[in-house]
Design a protein around this motif. Structure first.
Motif, PDB file in Angstrom:
ATOM      1  N   LEU A 190      -2.317  -6.783  -6.082  1.00  0.00           N
ATOM      2  CA  LEU A 190      -1.791  -5.573  -5.140  1.00  0.00           C
ATOM      3  C   LEU A 190      -2.873  -4.793  -4.713  1.00  0.00           C
ATOM      4  CD1 LEU A 190       1.956  -5.019  -6.175  1.00  0.00           C
ATOM      5  CD2 LEU A 190       0.993  -6.448  -4.626  1.00  0.00           C
ATOM      6  N   LEU A 191      -3.385  -4.073  -5.721  1.00  0.00           N
ATOM      7  CA  LEU A 191      -4.518  -2.926  -5.595  1.00  0.00           C
ATOM      8  C   LEU A 191      -5.746  -3.581  -4.700  1.00  0.00           C
ATOM      9  CD1 LEU A 191      -4.435  -1.235  -8.959  1.00  0.00           C
ATOM     10  CD2 LEU A 191      -3.561  -0.260  -6.760  1.00  0.00           C
TER      11      LEU A 191
ATOM     12  N   VAL B 286      -9.350  -5.134   0.421  1.00  0.00           N
ATOM     13  CA  VAL B 286     -10.793  -5.776   0.332  1.00  0.00           C
ATOM     14  C   VAL B 286     -10.417  -7.248   0.694  1.00  0.00           C
ATOM     15  CG1 VAL B 286     -11.044  -6.443  -1.853  1.00  0.00           C
ATOM     16  CG2 VAL B 286     -12.867  -5.663  -0.593  1.00  0.00           C
ATOM     17  N   LEU B 287      -9.591  -7.750   0.316  1.00  0.00           N
ATOM     18  CA  LEU B 287      -9.150  -9.099   0.633  1.00  0.00           C
ATOM     19  C   LEU B 287      -8.532  -9.402   2.081  1.00  0.00           C
ATOM     20  CD1 LEU B 287      -7.695 -10.273  -2.783  1.00  0.00           C
ATOM     21  CD2 LEU B 287      -9.897 -10.275  -2.103  1.00  0.00           C
ATOM     22  N   ASP B 288      -7.711  -8.592   2.724  1.00  0.00           N
ATOM     23  CA  ASP B 288      -6.909  -8.787   3.846  1.00  0.00           C
ATOM     24  C   ASP B 288      -7.782  -8.109   5.069  1.00  0.00           C
ATOM     25  OD1 ASP B 288      -4.901  -9.758   2.346  1.00  0.00           O
ATOM     26  OD2 ASP B 288      -4.077  -8.053   2.170  1.00  0.00           O
ATOM     27  N   HIS B 289      -8.531  -7.119   4.901  1.00  0.00           N
ATOM     28  CA  HIS B 289      -9.469  -6.770   5.999  1.00  0.00           C
ATOM     29  C   HIS B 289     -10.747  -7.150   5.977  1.00  0.00           C
ATOM     30  CE1 HIS B 289      -5.998  -4.016   5.032  1.00  0.00           C
ATOM     31  NE2 HIS B 289      -5.938  -3.676   6.647  1.00  0.00           N
ATOM     32  N   ALA B 290     -11.105  -7.799   6.895  1.00  0.00           N
ATOM     33  CA  ALA B 290     -12.234  -8.717   6.955  1.00  0.00           C
ATOM     34  C   ALA B 290     -13.564  -7.537   7.239  1.00  0.00           C
ATOM     35  CB  ALA B 290     -12.605  -9.626   8.133  1.00  0.00           C
ATOM     36  N   ASP B 291     -13.302  -6.191   7.896  1.00  0.00           N
ATOM     37  CA  ASP B 291     -14.160  -5.245   8.279  1.00  0.00           C
ATOM     38  C   ASP B 291     -14.248  -4.213   7.130  1.00  0.00           C
ATOM     39  OD1 ASP B 291     -11.633  -4.462   8.774  1.00  0.00           O
ATOM     40  OD2 ASP B 291     -12.313  -3.403  10.573  1.00  0.00           O
ATOM     41  N   TYR B 292     -13.634  -4.637   5.954  1.00  0.00           N
ATOM     42  CA  TYR B 292     -13.528  -3.534   4.927  1.00  0.00           C
ATOM     43  C   TYR B 292     -15.083  -2.800   4.443  1.00  0.00           C
ATOM     44  CZ  TYR B 292     -12.538  -1.053   0.394  1.00  0.00           C
ATOM     45  OH  TYR B 292     -12.183  -0.109  -0.632  1.00  0.00           O
TER      46      TYR B 292
ATOM     47  N   ARG C 293      -8.970   2.744  -5.056  1.00  0.00           N
ATOM     48  CA  ARG C 293      -7.624   1.541  -5.379  1.00  0.00           C
ATOM     49  C   ARG C 293      -8.221   0.234  -5.812  1.00  0.00           C
ATOM     50  NH1 ARG C 293      -3.086  -0.105  -0.687  1.00  0.00           N
ATOM     51  NH2 ARG C 293      -2.542  -2.169  -1.592  1.00  0.00           N
ATOM     52  N   VAL C 294      -9.261  -0.071  -4.996  1.00  0.00           N
ATOM     53  CA  VAL C 294      -9.841  -1.504  -5.307  1.00  0.00           C
ATOM     54  C   VAL C 294     -10.520  -1.435  -6.708  1.00  0.00           C
ATOM     55  CG1 VAL C 294     -11.396  -3.344  -4.647  1.00  0.00           C
ATOM     56  CG2 VAL C 294     -10.179  -1.935  -2.850  1.00  0.00           C
ATOM     57  N   LEU C 295     -11.085  -0.217  -6.995  1.00  0.00           N
ATOM     58  CA  LEU C 295     -11.922  -0.244  -8.440  1.00  0.00           C
ATOM     59  C   LEU C 295     -10.669  -0.263  -9.291  1.00  0.00           C
ATOM     60  CD1 LEU C 295     -14.570   2.607  -7.873  1.00  0.00           C
ATOM     61  CD2 LEU C 295     -14.847   0.376  -8.350  1.00  0.00           C
ATOM     62  N   TRP C 296      -9.662   0.168  -9.363  1.00  0.00           N
ATOM     63  CA  TRP C 296      -8.575   0.187 -10.469  1.00  0.00           C
ATOM     64  C   TRP C 296      -7.934  -1.181 -10.318  1.00  0.00           C
ATOM     65  CZ3 TRP C 296      -7.217   3.113 -14.332  1.00  0.00           C
ATOM     66  CH2 TRP C 296      -7.513   4.410 -14.059  1.00  0.00           C
ATOM     67  N   GLY C 297      -7.949  -1.993  -9.258  1.00  0.00           N
ATOM     68  CA  GLY C 297      -7.549  -3.289  -9.495  1.00  0.00           C
ATOM     69  C   GLY C 297      -8.712  -4.063 -10.131  1.00  0.00           C
ATOM     70  N   CYS C 298      -9.743  -3.852  -9.858  1.00  0.00           N
ATOM     71  CA  CYS C 298     -10.772  -4.673 -10.596  1.00  0.00           C
ATOM     72  C   CYS C 298     -10.978  -4.298 -12.036  1.00  0.00           C
ATOM     73  CB  CYS C 298     -12.411  -4.150  -9.825  1.00  0.00           C
ATOM     74  SG  CYS C 298     -12.581  -4.768  -8.464  1.00  0.00           S
ATOM     75  N   LEU C 299     -10.552  -2.979 -12.652  1.00  0.00           N
ATOM     76  CA  LEU C 299     -10.519  -2.879 -13.930  1.00  0.00           C
ATOM     77  C   LEU C 299      -9.318  -3.370 -14.499  1.00  0.00           C
ATOM     78  CD1 LEU C 299     -11.363  -1.168 -16.159  1.00  0.00           C
ATOM     79  CD2 LEU C 299      -9.768   0.752 -15.299  1.00  0.00           C
ATOM     80  N   LEU C 300      -8.314  -3.564 -13.924  1.00  0.00           N
ATOM     81  CA  LEU C 300      -6.919  -4.166 -14.575  1.00  0.00           C
ATOM     82  C   LEU C 300      -7.455  -5.641 -14.495  1.00  0.00           C
ATOM     83  CD1 LEU C 300      -3.931  -2.840 -12.418  1.00  0.00           C
ATOM     84  CD2 LEU C 300      -4.821  -2.346 -14.970  1.00  0.00           C
ATOM     85  N   ASP C 301      -8.068  -6.367 -13.524  1.00  0.00           N
ATOM     86  CA  ASP C 301      -8.502  -7.794 -13.751  1.00  0.00           C
ATOM     87  C   ASP C 301      -9.532  -7.704 -14.966  1.00  0.00           C
ATOM     88  OD1 ASP C 301      -7.136  -9.361 -11.774  1.00  0.00           O
ATOM     89  OD2 ASP C 301      -8.814  -9.105 -10.139  1.00  0.00           O
TER      90      ASP C 301
ATOM     91  N   SER D 155     -17.954  -9.807  -7.695  1.00  0.00           N
ATOM     92  CA  SER D 155     -18.058  -9.760  -6.137  1.00  0.00           C
ATOM     93  C   SER D 155     -17.481  -8.794  -5.539  1.00  0.00           C
ATOM     94  CB  SER D 155     -17.523 -11.251  -5.665  1.00  0.00           C
ATOM     95  OG  SER D 155     -16.029 -11.513  -6.011  1.00  0.00           O
ATOM     96  N   LEU D 156     -16.085  -8.248  -5.819  1.00  0.00           N
ATOM     97  CA  LEU D 156     -15.442  -7.335  -5.269  1.00  0.00           C
ATOM     98  C   LEU D 156     -16.255  -5.904  -5.643  1.00  0.00           C
ATOM     99  CD1 LEU D 156     -11.924  -8.103  -5.836  1.00  0.00           C
ATOM    100  CD2 LEU D 156     -13.390  -8.690  -3.686  1.00  0.00           C
ATOM    101  N   LEU D 157     -16.605  -5.776  -6.763  1.00  0.00           N
ATOM    102  CA  LEU D 157     -17.618  -4.471  -6.992  1.00  0.00           C
ATOM    103  C   LEU D 157     -18.590  -4.460  -6.140  1.00  0.00           C
ATOM    104  CD1 LEU D 157     -17.257  -4.329 -10.833  1.00  0.00           C
ATOM    105  CD2 LEU D 157     -15.978  -2.892  -9.204  1.00  0.00           C
ATOM    106  N   SER D 158     -19.457  -5.592  -5.769  1.00  0.00           N
ATOM    107  CA  SER D 158     -20.614  -5.845  -5.023  1.00  0.00           C
ATOM    108  C   SER D 158     -20.205  -5.242  -3.431  1.00  0.00           C
ATOM    109  CB  SER D 158     -20.949  -7.007  -4.755  1.00  0.00           C
ATOM    110  OG  SER D 158     -21.492  -7.562  -6.182  1.00  0.00           O
ATOM    111  N   VAL D 159     -19.003  -5.702  -3.065  1.00  0.00           N
ATOM    112  CA  VAL D 159     -18.517  -5.131  -1.757  1.00  0.00           C
ATOM    113  C   VAL D 159     -18.596  -3.573  -1.704  1.00  0.00           C
ATOM    114  CG1 VAL D 159     -16.657  -5.199  -0.246  1.00  0.00           C
ATOM    115  CG2 VAL D 159     -17.218  -7.504  -1.257  1.00  0.00           C
TER     116      VAL D 159
END
Length: 244
Positions: free
Chosen positions: A41-42, A46-52, A61-69, A115-119
Motif C-alpha cells: 500500500l505504501l 510510485v507504481l500507479d503514477h507513471a510520472d512519479y 511514504r515510499v521509503l517506508w514501504g521499501c523498508l518494510l519490504d 529499483s524503487l529506491l533508484s526511482v
C-alpha cells in the motif's frame, strides 16, 4: 529412579531447543505478513503514477514501504534458517532446498526494493528536468518500475509455490505440525503457480480477482504455520523433534 531423571531432563532440553526454533520461525512467518501487506500500500504511488519520477511524490511514504519490504525479505530467510536444524532430520536435501528457495525469494524482493529506491534517488537529484532530460528520466522511471513488477511476480509470486512444496513435505513427513496445515500448502502451490504462469505469458494480471483467489490458500498455509509454530511449537511426539 536415578536412571530416569537424566532421560527426562534430556528430553525436556530437546523440547526446549525445538520450541525456540519453532517460536522463531513462527514469528518470522508472521513478520512477513505484517510487513509485506502495508508495504504494498505504501509504495502504490510510485507504481500507479507513471510520472512519479518527474513530478511531485511522497518519497517518505515510499521509503517506508521499501523498508518494510526489506524487513519482509530478511524475515523470509529467517523462517527457513530457524527450522533447518529440526527439519533436516527428516530430509537434509529438502531442508537445504527450502533454505535456498527462501534465499532466492529474498534476493528477488531486494532487487525490486533497489529499483524503487533508484526511482526516488533520480527524482530527487534530477528534479526540475525539462525537455529531453525529462523524457529520458520518465523512460528510466518506467523501466525501473517494470523491474519491480517482474520481481514481484518472480519473488512473492512464484517462489512461495516451491517453498510450500518443500517445507510442506518436510512437515507432512515429520508430523511436526498437524497434517492439515501442510495440506493447505499442497493445495495452494499449484493454484498460485498456475496463476503466476498465466501472468508471465500475459493472460492474467497480478492484481486480478483470479490472482487474489489463487493466493488465498498459500496465504492461509503461511499464516496457519506461523501461528501454530509461535503458539504451539513443534509436536514433541514427532521423531524429528526428538532427534533435534
Amino acid at each position: 529412579m536415578t536412571s530416569t531423571l537424566p532421560t527426562a531432563s534430556a528430553a525436556h532440553a530437546r523440547t526446549d531447543r525445538t520450541r525456540n526454533h519453532a517460536r522463531a520461525a513462527g514469528a518470522f512467518y508472521l513478520i512477513t505478513f505484517v510487513a509485506s501487506i502495508p508495504a504494498l500500500l505504501l509504495i502504490a504511488p510510485v507504481l500507479d503514477h507513471a510520472d512519479y519520477i518527474t513530478g511531485a511524490g511522497d518519497d517518505t511514504r515510499v521509503l517506508w514501504g521499501c523498508l518494510l519490504d526489506l524487513i519482509s525479505a530478511l524475515a523470509c530467510i529467517g523462517t527457513a534458517v530457524a527450522v533447518f536444524p529440526v527439519v533436516k532430520r527428516t530430509s537434509e536435501a529438502l531442508a537445504l532446498g527450502f533454505v535456498t528457495a527462501r534465499l532466492v525469494e529474498a534476493a528477488v524482493i531486494l532487487i525490486g526494493v533497489v529499483s524503487l529506491l533508484s526511482v526516488i534517488t533520480l527524482r530527487q537529484d534530477l528534479t526540475g528536468a525539462t525537455g529531453q532530460d525529462a523524457a529520458a528520466l520518465f523512460t528510466t522511471g518506467k523501466a525501473l518500475v517494470a523491474v519491480r513488477d517482474w520481481t514481484f511476480l518472480l519473488g512473492p509470486g512464484f517462489m512461495p509455490c516451491f517453498n510450500a512444496l518443500l517445507f510442506g513435505t518436510l512437515l507432512y513427513r515429520s508430523r511436526l505440525v498437524p497434517r492439515l496445515i501442510p495440506v493447505l500448502g499442497f493445495i495452494g502451490a499449484p493454484l498460485l503457480l498456475t496463476s503466476g504462469i498465466a501472468t508471465f505469458f500475459g493472460h492474467n494480471d497480478q492484481l486480478s480477482a483470479w490472482s487474489f483467489l489463487a493466493t488465498l490458500p498459500i496465504a492461509a498455509w503461511e499464516l496457519a504455520v506461523g501461528i501454530y509454530l509461535l503458539v504451539k511449537g513443534f509436536r514433541p511426539a514427532a521423531p524429528a523433534a526428538g532427534q533435534a
